[in-house]
Design an enzyme around this catalytic site. Structure first.
Site, PDB file in Angstrom:
ATOM      1  N   PHE A 155       0.831  -1.203   0.000  1.00  0.00           N
ATOM      2  CA  PHE A 155       0.000   0.000   0.000  1.00  0.00           C
ATOM      3  C   PHE A 155       0.872   1.261   0.000  1.00  0.00           C
ATOM      4  O   PHE A 155       0.630   2.176   0.787  1.00  0.00           O
ATOM      5  CB  PHE A 155      -0.914  -0.015   1.232  1.00  0.00           C
ATOM      6  CG  PHE A 155      -1.701  -1.297   1.362  1.00  0.00           C
ATOM      7  CD1 PHE A 155      -2.828  -1.513   0.581  1.00  0.00           C
ATOM      8  CD2 PHE A 155      -1.301  -2.297   2.245  1.00  0.00           C
ATOM      9  CE1 PHE A 155      -3.557  -2.694   0.677  1.00  0.00           C
ATOM     10  CE2 PHE A 155      -2.023  -3.481   2.355  1.00  0.00           C
ATOM     11  CZ  PHE A 155      -3.156  -3.684   1.575  1.00  0.00           C
ATOM     12  N   GLY A 196       4.180  -1.386  10.798  1.00  0.00           N
ATOM     13  CA  GLY A 196       3.313  -1.799   9.684  1.00  0.00           C
ATOM     14  C   GLY A 196       4.125  -2.260   8.493  1.00  0.00           C
ATOM     15  O   GLY A 196       4.322  -1.538   7.514  1.00  0.00           O
ATOM     16  N   SER A 256       6.953  -0.811   1.503  1.00  0.00           N
ATOM     17  CA  SER A 256       7.602   0.395   2.022  1.00  0.00           C
ATOM     18  C   SER A 256       8.982   0.053   2.577  1.00  0.00           C
ATOM     19  O   SER A 256       9.907   0.872   2.510  1.00  0.00           O
ATOM     20  CB  SER A 256       6.745   1.056   3.098  1.00  0.00           C
ATOM     21  OG  SER A 256       6.264   0.096   4.013  1.00  0.00           O
ATOM     22  N   ASP A 313       5.530  -5.721  12.957  1.00  0.00           N
ATOM     23  CA  ASP A 313       4.191  -6.164  12.502  1.00  0.00           C
ATOM     24  C   ASP A 313       3.900  -7.512  13.148  1.00  0.00           C
ATOM     25  O   ASP A 313       4.807  -8.341  13.282  1.00  0.00           O
ATOM     26  CB  ASP A 313       4.196  -6.319  10.970  1.00  0.00           C
ATOM     27  CG  ASP A 313       2.807  -6.250  10.340  1.00  0.00           C
ATOM     28  OD1 ASP A 313       1.896  -6.965  10.814  1.00  0.00           O
ATOM     29  OD2 ASP A 313       2.652  -5.496   9.376  1.00  0.00           O
ATOM     30  N   SER A 363       2.539  -4.161  18.105  1.00  0.00           N
ATOM     31  CA  SER A 363       3.235  -2.881  18.197  1.00  0.00           C
ATOM     32  C   SER A 363       3.335  -2.390  19.649  1.00  0.00           C
ATOM     33  O   SER A 363       4.392  -1.917  20.080  1.00  0.00           O
ATOM     34  CB  SER A 363       2.483  -1.863  17.336  1.00  0.00           C
ATOM     35  OG  SER A 363       3.016  -0.592  17.499  1.00  0.00           O
ATOM     36  N   ASP A 375       2.672   3.271   9.925  1.00  0.00           N
ATOM     37  CA  ASP A 375       1.724   2.779   8.905  1.00  0.00           C
ATOM     38  C   ASP A 375       1.133   1.453   9.392  1.00  0.00           C
ATOM     39  O   ASP A 375       1.062   0.480   8.652  1.00  0.00           O
ATOM     40  CB  ASP A 375       2.463   2.593   7.568  1.00  0.00           C
ATOM     41  CG  ASP A 375       1.516   2.365   6.398  1.00  0.00           C
ATOM     42  OD1 ASP A 375       0.313   2.684   6.517  1.00  0.00           O
ATOM     43  OD2 ASP A 375       1.993   1.862   5.359  1.00  0.00           O
ATOM     44  N   HIS A 427      -5.052   1.139  11.313  1.00  0.00           N
ATOM     45  CA  HIS A 427      -5.635   2.452  11.025  1.00  0.00           C
ATOM     46  C   HIS A 427      -6.926   2.714  11.807  1.00  0.00           C
ATOM     47  O   HIS A 427      -7.607   3.700  11.564  1.00  0.00           O
ATOM     48  CB  HIS A 427      -5.888   2.584   9.521  1.00  0.00           C
ATOM     49  CG  HIS A 427      -4.620   2.783   8.720  1.00  0.00           C
ATOM     50  ND1 HIS A 427      -3.388   2.416   9.183  1.00  0.00           N
ATOM     51  CD2 HIS A 427      -4.406   3.321   7.497  1.00  0.00           C
ATOM     52  CE1 HIS A 427      -2.477   2.719   8.270  1.00  0.00           C
ATOM     53  NE2 HIS A 427      -3.076   3.273   7.234  1.00  0.00           N
ATOM     54  N   HIS A 482       1.571   7.704   7.462  1.00  0.00           N
ATOM     55  CA  HIS A 482       0.883   7.365   6.209  1.00  0.00           C
ATOM     56  C   HIS A 482      -0.629   7.469   6.373  1.00  0.00           C
ATOM     57  O   HIS A 482      -1.160   7.332   7.467  1.00  0.00           O
ATOM     58  CB  HIS A 482       1.261   5.949   5.766  1.00  0.00           C
ATOM     59  CG  HIS A 482       1.036   5.724   4.310  1.00  0.00           C
ATOM     60  ND1 HIS A 482       0.604   4.529   3.786  1.00  0.00           N
ATOM     61  CD2 HIS A 482       1.168   6.573   3.251  1.00  0.00           C
ATOM     62  CE1 HIS A 482       0.502   4.651   2.476  1.00  0.00           C
ATOM     63  NE2 HIS A 482       0.831   5.875   2.123  1.00  0.00           N
TER      64      HIS A 482
HETATM   65  C1  LIG Z   1      -1.312  -0.623   5.931  1.00  0.00           C
HETATM   66  S1  LIG Z   1      -0.466  -2.116   6.290  1.00  0.00           S
HETATM   67  C2  LIG Z   1       1.227  -1.638   6.083  1.00  0.00           C
HETATM   68  C3  LIG Z   1       1.564  -1.409   4.622  1.00  0.00           C
HETATM   69  C4  LIG Z   1       3.030  -1.359   4.327  1.00  0.00           C
HETATM   70  N1  LIG Z   1       3.724  -0.305   5.035  1.00  0.00           N
HETATM   71  C5  LIG Z   1       3.239  -1.248   2.816  1.00  0.00           C
HETATM   72  O1  LIG Z   1       4.022  -0.417   2.362  1.00  0.00           O
HETATM   73  O2  LIG Z   1       2.622  -1.977   2.055  1.00  0.00           O
HETATM   74  C6  LIG Z   1      -0.641  -2.195   8.040  1.00  0.00           C
HETATM   75  C7  LIG Z   1       0.075  -3.343   8.720  1.00  0.00           C
HETATM   76  O3  LIG Z   1       0.028  -3.092  10.125  1.00  0.00           O
HETATM   77  C8  LIG Z   1      -0.074  -4.312  10.814  1.00  0.00           C
HETATM   78  N2  LIG Z   1      -0.666  -4.047  12.124  1.00  0.00           N
HETATM   79  C9  LIG Z   1      -1.898  -3.550  12.385  1.00  0.00           C
HETATM   80  N3  LIG Z   1      -2.089  -3.417  13.712  1.00  0.00           N
HETATM   81  C10 LIG Z   1      -0.939  -3.853  14.308  1.00  0.00           C
HETATM   82  C11 LIG Z   1      -0.516  -3.972  15.665  1.00  0.00           C
HETATM   83  N4  LIG Z   1      -1.309  -3.604  16.665  1.00  0.00           N
HETATM   84  N5  LIG Z   1       0.710  -4.462  15.912  1.00  0.00           N
HETATM   85  C12 LIG Z   1       1.524  -4.842  14.899  1.00  0.00           C
HETATM   86  N6  LIG Z   1       1.182  -4.738  13.573  1.00  0.00           N
HETATM   87  C13 LIG Z   1      -0.033  -4.256  13.286  1.00  0.00           C
HETATM   88  C14 LIG Z   1      -0.948  -5.186   9.924  1.00  0.00           C
HETATM   89  O4  LIG Z   1      -0.698  -6.560  10.188  1.00  0.00           O
HETATM   90  C15 LIG Z   1      -0.542  -4.724   8.510  1.00  0.00           C
HETATM   91  O5  LIG Z   1       0.401  -5.592   7.934  1.00  0.00           O
END
Ligand SMILES: C[S@@+](CC[C@H](N)C(=O)[O-])C[C@H]1O[C@@H](n2cnc3c(N)ncnc32)[C@H](O)[C@@H]1O
Length: 225
Positions: free
Chosen positions: A19, A45, A51, A76, A129, A146, A149, A174
């Site tokens: 993304f 993320g 990214s 992540d 996280s 990132d 959300h 992001h």
């Molecule tokens: C929008 S994606 C990241 C996209 C990535 N930066 C890219 O360039 O494609 C969000 C990521 O955050 C991770 N995520 C969401 N909540 C999380 C948490 N509480 N702890 C760790 N990872 C988390 C999800 O598993 C997901 O892979």
């Protein structure tokens, strides 16, 4: 050292699921080039490493220029955010573990980083996280948020990570959408606005939904107002 993405690594970034639009990836790469000589970067993320390839490319270039290995940590749990789950807009069934029936983007991330030759520079931390942040003590030259959300993950990522940005370092966020018509609110309302309101950060760059703030008061570890 050129500030553009090496063309072979740009191809790897393009090929990776994820993304991160190319113009925003180019900004991420450029700010990482600027900051990585001062210390490690951290991304919240990882997903499949798209990214991470922009950030890792900068780490590889900085390493070649300085002789000191530059690194990007990327956090992540690899189980996907709410919007990645089955039935949601950003679900991808090819990254579901067939035995567990849960999302698992770790294998795809590892393949993408290995194919790009960036394993020495992009270091995965697999976990929640909040749990990782609770034990983190290292000043960051660049923090890229990132992750989840939703409201709680955005609140947690700001509270857990933003104060680790060192003086002069960057906080990149992001999916910041000031206009609700363009997208979800939490990164804007619960990360971007509180960072500015803390008085510790000043906006320096923006491309698409990517905002870059610089830490202009305080130092890593100092609490944010
Ligand atoms: C929008 S994606 C990241 C996209 C990535 N930066 C890219 O360039 O494609 C969000 C990521 O955050 C991770 N995520 C969401 N909540 C999380 C948490 N509480 N702890 C760790 N990872 C988390 C999800 O598993 C997901 O892979």
């Amino acid at each position: 050292m050129t500030d553009t993405m090496p063309s072979d690594l740009l191809e790897h970034a393009r090929d990776a699921k994820g993304f991160m639009p190319e113009d925003e990836g180019a900004l991420l790469h450029r700010i990482a080039l600027e900051r990585l000589p001062h210390g490690p970067a951290l991304e919240v993320g990882t997903y499949c490493g798209k990214s991470g390839i922009y950030l890792g490319a900068a780490a590889q270039q900085v390493t070649a220029a300085t002789g000191t290995t530059a690194v990007v940590f990327t956090v992540d749990h690899h189980r996907g955010s709410e919007e990645n789950q089955a039935g949601w807009e950003h679900h991808d069934a090819s990254v579901v573990d067939p035995e567990l029936g849960l999302m698992d983007t770790l294998g795809e991330f590892r393949r993408n980083i290995a194919r790009a030759g960036l394993e020495d520079h992009v270091i995965a931390i697999v976990g929640q996280s909040t749990s990782v942040a609770a034990h983190w003590r290292t000043p960051l030259s660049l923090l890229f948020i990132d992750g989840g959300h939703g409201e709680q993950p955005a609140r947690d990522d700001f509270a857990g990570w933003a104060h680790w940005v060192d003086a002069g370092g960057y906080l990149a966020i992001h999916d910041v959408f000031p206009d609700p018509a363009d997208g979800g609110r939490p990164p804007y309302e619960l990360i971007y606005l509180p960072a500015l309101a803390s008085g510790a950060f000043t906006e320096v760059e923006a491309v698409g939904s990517l905002r870059v703030l610089q830490r202009t008061s305080g130092a890593a570890g100092d609490p944010l107002a």
